[in-house]
Design a protein around this motif. Structure first.
Motif, PDB file in Angstrom:
ATOM      1  N   SER A 199      37.324   2.381  59.848  1.00 23.10           N
ATOM      2  CA  SER A 199      38.159   1.959  58.720  1.00 23.10           C
ATOM      3  C   SER A 199      37.874   2.813  57.487  1.00 23.10           C
ATOM      4  O   SER A 199      38.795   3.213  56.763  1.00 23.10           O
ATOM      5  CB  SER A 199      37.906   0.485  58.412  1.00 23.10           C
ATOM      6  OG  SER A 199      38.648   0.066  57.292  1.00 23.10           O
ATOM      7  N   SER A 256      39.392   6.266  57.698  1.00 21.97           N
ATOM      8  CA  SER A 256      40.846   6.294  57.517  1.00 21.97           C
ATOM      9  C   SER A 256      41.238   6.475  56.054  1.00 21.97           C
ATOM     10  O   SER A 256      42.382   6.808  55.757  1.00 21.97           O
ATOM     11  CB  SER A 256      41.470   5.002  58.056  1.00 21.97           C
ATOM     12  OG  SER A 256      41.154   3.896  57.240  1.00 21.97           O
ATOM     13  N   GLN A 304      43.084   5.049  62.268  1.00 21.21           N
ATOM     14  CA  GLN A 304      43.022   3.622  62.568  1.00 21.21           C
ATOM     15  C   GLN A 304      43.416   3.319  64.004  1.00 21.21           C
ATOM     16  O   GLN A 304      42.878   2.405  64.632  1.00 21.21           O
ATOM     17  CB  GLN A 304      43.940   2.853  61.607  1.00 21.21           C
ATOM     18  CG  GLN A 304      43.396   2.772  60.196  1.00 21.21           C
ATOM     19  CD  GLN A 304      44.367   2.095  59.250  1.00 21.21           C
ATOM     20  OE1 GLN A 304      45.370   1.534  59.658  1.00 21.21           O
ATOM     21  NE2 GLN A 304      44.076   2.143  57.959  1.00 21.21           N
TER      22      GLN A 304
END
Length: 502
Positions: A53, A56, A253
């Motif tokens: 995460s 990203s 992701q």
């Protein structure tokens, strides 16, 4: 009360506190080992998701993201899950790219329909039902081809009625095509009309890529073969175009979660080549501030990244893991905090950090900020305790339900007095107005009184604040404050160090 160390430290040497550094740094290393063990063993899968995460949020150019993902796709051994996930993304988000590639090889779909009545009916049954000729998908291709080539294929049409229909009749009444026995007709075309499967009409029906949804696995296998066994340039061109157009955030992701550990390491190594190893500024909400520095010196293990990301970006989730872990780690946190509370200890740590490499600085300050997150979550349980924290650490604040500025020099009793006076005058005017008009109190007055009583009593269970730390631009509640304050501390400390190193 928790000391947030928001006053810039003394950078000059202080012999009196120099011995403390030999106690604090080992404690921080011990805390680092505890947390790293927690996130790399007991909760590694979850910590990997956190890292993906964070990655990203990194910003790189489309050309560079293309290079990174293309090298991953072309590397050996083949990353089967990565390829499948990427193609599935293309099926869902950009089906026309692969539909156009498929249209050039439409003849291959004979095998797709052969012996599969369900696919035949799904693709070739959408004839217009309103009497028009606006047929859909394969039905349109079939109708166009059948009329254009009626001399060689019309007799292959199978009708469900007592007799068949002539081309002339169907041309004037297209809805008659609804009476076709689609399965038997397509089976006849498979056996006796090979021209249809390589025709322009059939190819045109494939270009929008809708056919990919009929059987994703079949087409995943087909395009994987196109890419790796036949190395088709137009397929790779479509894939690379997609990798360039899609955002890096979306790609990471969806794709990083499919990678094995060794493949994730390869991705991190490739990504690290495109970052400047220096930090010129620090934005507490931007992961790339520290990720760039760490990735540029990336080795062959993700453990360091898992630790840093956990303490910097996932403080709240890490707190949950620690609470489940037991008392050992809590004791180490307490030792670190007590060591820092000794006079001059924080300044001494900052002086030492100013001599260290950025990765070590980020690790230690990340740990320190997370200990603050931990302590705030444990010790600030009431609105009053939060306001005491603000005052003790020089943070000006406003209660979001009131609009009077409360500085760290104002006492709560003063603000309560002002509030009471304001409420008293308000009530007096309202009562005077009610007596004069002799009206029944309306619903709005009831609501106002209730709000006044809650403020006057000082029992706002969901009290929230605007803080000077962000220019009073956002409203903060006790749920979000520990994480926000910890990040603010980290950002403040890093800015001091960066300014000193210039």
């Amino acid at each position: 009360m928790v000391n947030l160390f928001l006053s810039e430290p003394k950078w000059s040497d202080d012999a009196h506190s120099s011995s403390n550094i030999d106690e604090i740094l080992p404690l921080l290393n011990k805390l680092s080992s505890h947390i790293q063990s927690l996130v790399t063993h007991g909760a590694r899968s979850e910590a990997r998701l956190w890292l993906c995460s964070a990655l990203s949020s990194v910003s790189i150019s489309p050309r560079r993201q293309l290079i990174i993902f293309t090298r991953l796709l072309r590397s050996k051994p083949r990353k089967t899950q990565l390829v499948s996930q990427l193609l599935q993304m293309m099926f869902e988000k950009r089906p026309r790219k692969l539909g156009s590639v498929l249209a050039k090889r439409s003849y291959l779909l004979e095998k797709f329909f052969k012996g599969n009545p369900k696919r035949m009916v799904q693709w070739f049954s959408e004839f217009a039902s309103d009497g028009g000729s606006d047929h859909k998908r394969g039905a349109r291709a079939f109708a166009q081809f059948a009329f254009a080539n009626r001399d060689i294929c019309w007799e292959e049409l199978e009708w469900r009625g007592k007799h068949g229909q002539s081309p002339a009749v169907v041309a004037t009444k297209p809805h008659y095509l609804l009476d076709l026995d689609v399965q038997r007709t397509i089976e006849n075309f498979l056996d006796n009309v090979p021209e249809f499967w390589s025709s322009n009409e059939f190819a045109e029906s494939l270009k929008d890529g809708q056919i990919l949804s009929l059987d994703s696995k079949f087409f995943l296998d087909l395009f994987t073969r196109f890419m790796y066994e036949e190395d088709m340039n137009d397929v790779w061109d479509a894939v690379e175009e997609f990798l360039t157009e899609e955002s890096f955030s979306t790609l990471t992701q969806h794709l990083l979660i499919t990678l094995e550990e060794r493949d994730l390491c390869q991705f991190l190594e490739l990504l690290g080549k495109y970052f400047n190893p220096s930090i010129e500024s620090w934005d507490g909400g931007d992961s790339s501030c520290w990720l760039g520095v760490v990735l540029s010196r990336y080795g062959d293990s993700v453990d360091e990244l898992l630790l840093l990301n956990s303490v910097i970006n996932q403080g709240r989730q890490l707190l949950r893991l620690v609470r489940d872990e037991g008392e050992m780690l809590k004791e180490t946190i307490g030792d670190v905090c007590r060591g820092l509370e000794n006079g001059g200890s924080f300044s001494l740590v900052m002086r030492e950090l100013s001599k260290m490499k950025h990765i070590e600085v980020i690790r230690i300050l990340g740990l320190l900020s997370w200990t603050i997150h931990f302590r705030l979550s444990e010790e600030c349980q009431t609105p009053d305790s939060w306001e005491s924290l603000f005052k003790e650490n020089g943070i000006e604040f406003r209660r979001s339900s009131e609009h009077s500025l409360l500085s760290h020099n104002e006492s709560e009793s003063d603000s309560d007095s002002i509030s009471r006076s304001h409420v008293s005058k308000k009530r007096h005017k309202r009562e005077k107005k009610k007596r004069k008009k002799k009206r029944k109190r309306d619903t709005d007055d009831d609501d106002d009184n209730l709000i006044d009583d809650v403020i006057l009593g000082g029992h706002q269970l969901s009290r929230s604040w605007l803080l000077s730390t962000d220019g009073f631009s956002a409203t903060w509640t006790s749920v979000d404050l520990p994480e926000y304050i910890a990040r603010h501390c980290l950002s403040t400390w890093m800015k001091w160090l960066l300014a000193r190193q210039k």
